[in-house]
Design an enzyme around this catalytic site. Sequence first.
Site, short mmCIF file in Angstrom:
data_model
loop_
_atom_site.label_atom_id
_atom_site.label_comp_id
_atom_site.label_asym_id
_atom_site.label_seq_id
_atom_site.Cartn_x
_atom_site.Cartn_y
_atom_site.Cartn_z
CG HIS A 210 19.02 -14.82 122.35
ND1 HIS A 210 17.81 -15.13 122.91
CD2 HIS A 210 19.31 -15.83 121.49
CE1 HIS A 210 17.39 -16.31 122.44
NE2 HIS A 210 18.28 -16.74 121.57
CD GLU B 259 20.94 -18.78 121.58
OE1 GLU B 259 20.35 -19.10 122.64
OE2 GLU B 259 20.38 -18.79 120.47
CG HIS C 225 18.69 -18.09 117.39
ND1 HIS C 225 18.22 -17.53 118.56
CD2 HIS C 225 18.21 -17.32 116.38
CE1 HIS C 225 17.47 -16.47 118.27
NE2 HIS C 225 17.44 -16.32 116.95
CD GLU D 172 18.21 -22.83 117.33
OE1 GLU D 172 19.25 -22.66 118.00
OE2 GLU D 172 17.09 -22.41 117.69
#
Length: 207
Positions: A34, A49, A104, A174
């Site tokens: 991101h 995040e 992430h 993640e």
Amino acid sequence: MFKNVSFVILLLKMSLIFGQEPATQKIIIIDVGHGGMDSGAIGINGIQEKDVVLDIALKILRLNEQAEKTLDIYLTRYSDTLISLFDRTKLAKALKADLFISLHCNHSDNPNARGIEVYASRVQGDYSRESVVIGYQTEKILCKRVGYDSRGVKFANFQVLREMNHYCASMLLELGFLSNIDEASYISDSDNIQHIALAILLSIQNQ
Ligand SMILES: [Zn+2]
């Protein structure tokens, strides 16, 4: 949990002194998820995040420098900017990376969902097998050292993994659920960011 981060850094340096490192440094691309107008998941406590994964990536860089750069690490972004998925993998291809890791954090409508997930590409490529092996090793080290639950190694059709699969081993991490109050609180603490960063660095060095 790491009781003593400086002790672990000393161990990393010792492994260098005793010649356990390969003659050429491995090139690692850390894809910082991101950025910019794409905040990624928003935590139950308001953290974003994009900020969490940048903090972790920058900490990995710093720890690697303290360990006298045992690895040659590059980030896909060093600040709060948005980079296309294409450019993220382009960097890895241009630098002939040995490993591509995308960072992430997770989010779920279920506030009880928690734990670490590691993803490998569902689409078969030249490095599929290597990616899965590295994925399992990384997940094991991360869960053990950070103390998170394991949700296993999974397969998905993420663009960055699909593209990298023909060039080098790749995985997407993640790192817990920002929708879970315990994990969102944990990852909001700078000491804990350091624990996670060190666990990732150790798992890369173990490859
Ligand atoms: Zn994400």
